[in-house]
Each structure stands twice: as C-alpha cells, then as structure tokens.
Design a protein around this motif. Structure first.
Motif, PDB file in Angstrom:
ATOM      1  N   THR A 253       0.355  -4.992   4.614  1.00 29.47           N
ATOM      2  CA  THR A 253       0.657  -5.690   3.371  1.00 29.47           C
ATOM      3  C   THR A 253       2.149  -5.626   3.109  1.00 29.47           C
ATOM      4  O   THR A 253       2.867  -4.793   3.661  1.00 29.47           O
ATOM      5  CB  THR A 253      -0.067  -5.051   2.165  1.00 29.47           C
ATOM      6  N   LEU A 254       2.609  -6.509   2.256  1.00 29.42           N
ATOM      7  CA  LEU A 254       4.010  -6.485   1.841  1.00 29.42           C
ATOM      8  C   LEU A 254       4.323  -5.168   1.129  1.00 29.42           C
ATOM      9  O   LEU A 254       5.382  -4.582   1.324  1.00 29.42           O
ATOM     10  CB  LEU A 254       4.299  -7.672   0.918  1.00 29.42           C
ATOM     11  N   GLY A 255       3.370  -4.692   0.353  1.00 31.53           N
ATOM     12  CA  GLY A 255       3.551  -3.419  -0.340  1.00 31.53           C
ATOM     13  C   GLY A 255       3.697  -2.265   0.628  1.00 31.53           C
ATOM     14  O   GLY A 255       4.416  -1.308   0.355  1.00 31.53           O
ATOM     15  N   GLY A 256       3.034  -2.329   1.776  1.00 30.20           N
ATOM     16  CA  GLY A 256       3.186  -1.288   2.785  1.00 30.20           C
ATOM     17  C   GLY A 256       4.604  -1.240   3.323  1.00 30.20           C
ATOM     18  O   GLY A 256       5.179  -0.161   3.508  1.00 30.20           O
ATOM     19  N   ALA A 257       5.193  -2.420   3.574  1.00 23.83           N
ATOM     20  CA  ALA A 257       6.579  -2.471   4.029  1.00 23.83           C
ATOM     21  C   ALA A 257       7.516  -1.957   2.933  1.00 23.83           C
ATOM     22  O   ALA A 257       8.474  -1.219   3.216  1.00 23.83           O
ATOM     23  CB  ALA A 257       6.947  -3.892   4.426  1.00 23.83           C
TER      24      ALA A 257
ATOM     25  N   ALA B  44      10.099   1.298   2.925  1.00 21.06           N
ATOM     26  CA  ALA B  44      11.495   1.204   2.493  1.00 21.06           C
ATOM     27  C   ALA B  44      11.800   2.233   1.406  1.00 21.06           C
ATOM     28  O   ALA B  44      12.860   2.886   1.441  1.00 21.06           O
ATOM     29  CB  ALA B  44      11.788  -0.207   1.990  1.00 21.06           C
ATOM     30  N   VAL B  45      10.890   2.400   0.463  1.00 16.21           N
ATOM     31  CA  VAL B  45      11.084   3.397  -0.601  1.00 16.21           C
ATOM     32  C   VAL B  45      11.129   4.802   0.003  1.00 16.21           C
ATOM     33  O   VAL B  45      11.976   5.628  -0.372  1.00 16.21           O
ATOM     34  CB  VAL B  45       9.980   3.284  -1.674  1.00 16.21           C
TER      35      VAL B  45
ATOM     36  N   ALA C   5      10.608   1.417  -6.504  1.00 16.13           N
ATOM     37  CA  ALA C   5       9.154   1.456  -6.300  1.00 16.13           C
ATOM     38  C   ALA C   5       8.429   0.999  -7.565  1.00 16.13           C
ATOM     39  O   ALA C   5       7.427   0.281  -7.485  1.00 16.13           O
ATOM     40  CB  ALA C   5       8.710   2.861  -5.908  1.00 16.13           C
ATOM     41  N   ALA C   6       8.915   1.419  -8.727  1.00 16.13           N
ATOM     42  CA  ALA C   6       8.293   1.011  -9.988  1.00 16.13           C
ATOM     43  C   ALA C   6       8.394  -0.503 -10.170  1.00 16.13           C
ATOM     44  O   ALA C   6       7.424  -1.160 -10.558  1.00 16.13           O
ATOM     45  CB  ALA C   6       8.950   1.730 -11.158  1.00 16.13           C
TER      46      ALA C   6
END
Length: 103
Positions: A18-22, A26-27, A57-58
């Motif tokens: 997922t995009l959130g995984g990438a 990065a975070v 991240a938030a």
C-alpha cells in the motif's frame, strides 16, 4: 483420463503493498536518522528530526484513505493522529526545555 488441474499463479504482490506502507518505511527512516543524530551528540536536533517524522506520519495518516494507510493505521484515524502529534509536540518541548549542561 481427465487432465490434471494446474493451480493458477498467485497475483504478483508489490512491496510494500500500500501507499501507506511506503510512507511508513519513509517515516521509519526519518525517525531512525533522528535517533542516529541524537546518539552522535546533537540530541536536540535529533529529537526535532524524530518529532518531524512523527508529524509527517500524523499528516499522512490524516490524508490517506483507510484502505491505503497500511501500518500507519493502528487505531481510529483521529486517535492515531492525536497520539502522533502529541508525542511530536512533547519531543519538541522536551528538546527546548532542558538547559545546556556544562561538560
């Protein structure tokens, strides 16, 4: 004789999925860099970098859809954002409130 059934290949998975995984990776890299900076000696700058990573991240957790948030989504959206922002603010305040100590 019936022909043997050949199972289909599983769909090719992209990593992270997922995009959130990438964004999560990065975070983690930003927070890791902040911890290295803090460990080397510039701890105030390191804490600010970590706080910046948590703020990013938030923001990402706030704008990404639930399905795409990946590992950034742990609880409800606003609870995740509140915790990340709260810890980020606490780190910035901590870095600014401790006076310099003579060596």
């Amino acid at each position: 004789m019936p022909a043997a059934e050949v199972p289909e290949d599983p769909p090719v998975r992209r990593y992270p999925s997922t995009l959130g995984g990438a964004c999560y990776i990065a975070v983690l890299l930003v927070v890791g860099a902040g911890l290295v900076i803090a460990g080397v000696g510039e701890w105030r700058v390191g804490l600010r970098v970590v706080a910046g990573g948590l703020a990013a991240a938030a923001l990402l957790r706030l704008v990404l859809p639930e399905r795409e948030a990946g590992m950034l989504a742990v609880r409800h959206r606003f609870l995740d954002v509140g915790i990340l922002v709260g810890v980020g603010i606490a780190l910035v305040l901590l870095a600014g409130s401790i006076p310099e100590q003579p060596l």
